[in-house]
Design an enzyme around this catalytic site. Structure first.
Site, PDB file in Angstrom:
ATOM      1  N   GLU A 116      81.488  29.743  41.279  1.00  0.00           N
ATOM      2  CA  GLU A 116      83.347  29.899  40.909  1.00  0.00           C
ATOM      3  C   GLU A 116      84.087  30.104  41.503  1.00  0.00           C
ATOM      4  O   GLU A 116      85.558  30.634  42.154  1.00  0.00           O
ATOM      5  CB  GLU A 116      83.178  31.297  39.992  1.00  0.00           C
ATOM      6  CG  GLU A 116      82.912  31.652  38.556  1.00  0.00           C
ATOM      7  CD  GLU A 116      83.038  30.735  37.210  1.00  0.00           C
ATOM      8  OE1 GLU A 116      84.326  30.176  37.664  1.00  0.00           O
ATOM      9  OE2 GLU A 116      82.316  30.470  36.452  1.00  0.00           O
ATOM     10  N   HIS A 139      85.214  39.502  39.936  1.00  0.00           N
ATOM     11  CA  HIS A 139      84.893  38.386  38.523  1.00  0.00           C
ATOM     12  C   HIS A 139      83.524  38.975  37.482  1.00  0.00           C
ATOM     13  O   HIS A 139      82.770  39.559  37.825  1.00  0.00           O
ATOM     14  CB  HIS A 139      84.677  37.131  38.291  1.00  0.00           C
ATOM     15  CG  HIS A 139      83.731  36.938  37.325  1.00  0.00           C
ATOM     16  ND1 HIS A 139      84.622  36.764  35.197  1.00  0.00           N
ATOM     17  CD2 HIS A 139      83.221  36.135  36.540  1.00  0.00           C
ATOM     18  CE1 HIS A 139      83.704  35.976  34.655  1.00  0.00           C
ATOM     19  NE2 HIS A 139      83.151  35.583  35.707  1.00  0.00           N
ATOM     20  N   HIS A 141      81.567  41.003  33.649  1.00  0.00           N
ATOM     21  CA  HIS A 141      81.429  40.531  32.429  1.00  0.00           C
ATOM     22  C   HIS A 141      81.075  41.807  31.683  1.00  0.00           C
ATOM     23  O   HIS A 141      80.743  42.561  31.448  1.00  0.00           O
ATOM     24  CB  HIS A 141      80.098  39.919  32.344  1.00  0.00           C
ATOM     25  CG  HIS A 141      79.940  38.385  33.041  1.00  0.00           C
ATOM     26  ND1 HIS A 141      78.880  37.975  32.823  1.00  0.00           N
ATOM     27  CD2 HIS A 141      80.841  38.050  33.358  1.00  0.00           C
ATOM     28  CE1 HIS A 141      78.716  36.319  33.904  1.00  0.00           C
ATOM     29  NE2 HIS A 141      79.995  36.622  33.554  1.00  0.00           N
ATOM     30  N   GLU A 169      97.431  55.364  31.490  1.00  0.00           N
ATOM     31  CA  GLU A 169      97.664  55.666  32.673  1.00  0.00           C
ATOM     32  C   GLU A 169      97.538  53.822  32.883  1.00  0.00           C
ATOM     33  O   GLU A 169      98.489  53.265  34.180  1.00  0.00           O
ATOM     34  CB  GLU A 169      96.895  55.620  33.811  1.00  0.00           C
ATOM     35  CG  GLU A 169      95.285  54.855  33.157  1.00  0.00           C
ATOM     36  CD  GLU A 169      93.431  55.430  34.593  1.00  0.00           C
ATOM     37  OE1 GLU A 169      92.839  55.602  33.694  1.00  0.00           O
ATOM     38  OE2 GLU A 169      93.756  55.914  35.487  1.00  0.00           O
ATOM     39  N   HIS A 210      84.064  35.779  27.673  1.00  0.00           N
ATOM     40  CA  HIS A 210      82.682  35.309  28.955  1.00  0.00           C
ATOM     41  C   HIS A 210      83.413  36.595  30.024  1.00  0.00           C
ATOM     42  O   HIS A 210      81.858  37.376  29.998  1.00  0.00           O
ATOM     43  CB  HIS A 210      83.744  34.598  29.619  1.00  0.00           C
ATOM     44  CG  HIS A 210      82.841  34.333  30.876  1.00  0.00           C
ATOM     45  ND1 HIS A 210      82.503  32.674  31.246  1.00  0.00           N
ATOM     46  CD2 HIS A 210      81.787  35.116  31.784  1.00  0.00           C
ATOM     47  CE1 HIS A 210      81.632  33.078  32.402  1.00  0.00           C
ATOM     48  NE2 HIS A 210      81.637  34.447  32.510  1.00  0.00           N
TER      49      HIS A 210
END
Ligand code: 2HA
Ligand code: ZN
Length: 283
Positions: A116, A139, A141, A169, A210
């Site tokens: 990525e 990033h 999952h 919050e 994803h």
């Protein structure tokens, strides 16, 4: 000083372990990048080596020309970063026109930077333009965020409002809201462009079916942001498992009441009047 002894590499390694322990990094899932400060790269300048060749990034990041990044390796497991950082992460430099990178340290058993990389660098570029202090792009999952992308409309306004309502919050931690990218092929320039469009004004981009991207000034803030969004998603999954509508919730005027005491400005676009009380169908 060894590269792995520096405070910034230690912070990076700890974040990889923390993410793994949360269950957000099955197998080689997820990736992390950090835009290194000039004084930090100076700490290790004598150790890193500059004799490897340039490789195409697959996109152009002109405003990051000449900068250095610490990134996870493609196909590497977050679980293995802490026991063997040199084999699983690397320091890269971007060339003078922002089209190529070169590995200067790490991935000692072979490999290349995260699949990525275009998304990470394009996000770091738009974030830098928005706020010079943003240096981390993360990033992962997380199961609850992903689960919601099957049952909520893939609209920024719906995701933001429903997540905000799950914890007081939330609007304080992400007052700009979250953006949603529809399902796309990961790893390429198109998904990188879609994500960086969101990162132009927000710190969270959800990838349908994803995972999630978050950015921030440092490892604590970026990890904490992801943790907050995923916690809110978990509460929403629990609520939706019990009912399709809430008996009571945080109201638009309640969100507005947070602005002054917390010094924030919740984005009014997300405080729309709901047309239905079925969760996710109010837009
Ligand atoms: O495997 O998470 O999106 C790494 C990824 C790709
Ligand atoms: Zn992923």
């Amino acid at each position: 000083m060894k590269v792995i002894e520096t405070e910034w590499v230690q912070g990076f390694i700890r974040m990889c372990s923390d993410g793994f322990e949360q269950g957000w990094h099955e197998r080689n899932g997820g990736n992390l990048s950090y835009r290194i400060r000039p004084e930090e790269i100076n700490e290790v300048r004598d150790i890193i080596c500059d004799d490897r060749e340039w490789t195409d990034i697959g996109t152009t990041v002109a405003s990051l020309a000449g900068e250095y990044f610490l990134v996870t390796g493609s196909g590497k497991y977050f679980r293995n970063v802490s026991p063997d950082p040199e084999a699983n992460i690397c320091i890269i430099k971007v060339n003078e026109d922002g089209t190529k990178y070169k590995i200067l340290w790490g991935l000692c058993k072979g490999g290349r930077p995260t699949s990525e990389l275009p998304s990470h660098l394009m996000n770091l570029e738009v974030c830098k333009k928005r706020d010079e202090n943003i240096r981390v792009v993360y990033h992962c999952h997380p199961a609850n965020i992903i689960a919601l992308t099957y049952v909520l409309p893939l609209e920024d306004r719906v995701f933001t409002r429903e997540l905000w309502e799950m914890a007081t919050e939330c609007p304080v931690v992400f007052p700009q809201g979250v953006g949603v990218v529809p399902w796309m092929v990961p790893g390429g320039r198109d998904i990188a462009i879609a994500t960086s469009e969101i990162m132009k004004e927000r710190n969270v981009a959800i990838w349908a079916h994803h995972g999630c991207f978050a950015c921030g000034e440092d490892f604590d803030i970026s990890f904490g942001l992801m943790h907050t969004v995923e916690k809110a998603a978990e509460v929403l999954v629990k609520v939706m498992s019990m009912t399709d509508r809430k008996l009571q919730t945080i109201q638009p005027e309640d969100f507005r009441a947070l602005n002054e005491p917390f010094g924030i400005k919740v984005d009014e676009r997300f405080l729309y009047e709901k047309k239905s009380d079925i969760i996710g169908r109010g837009l």
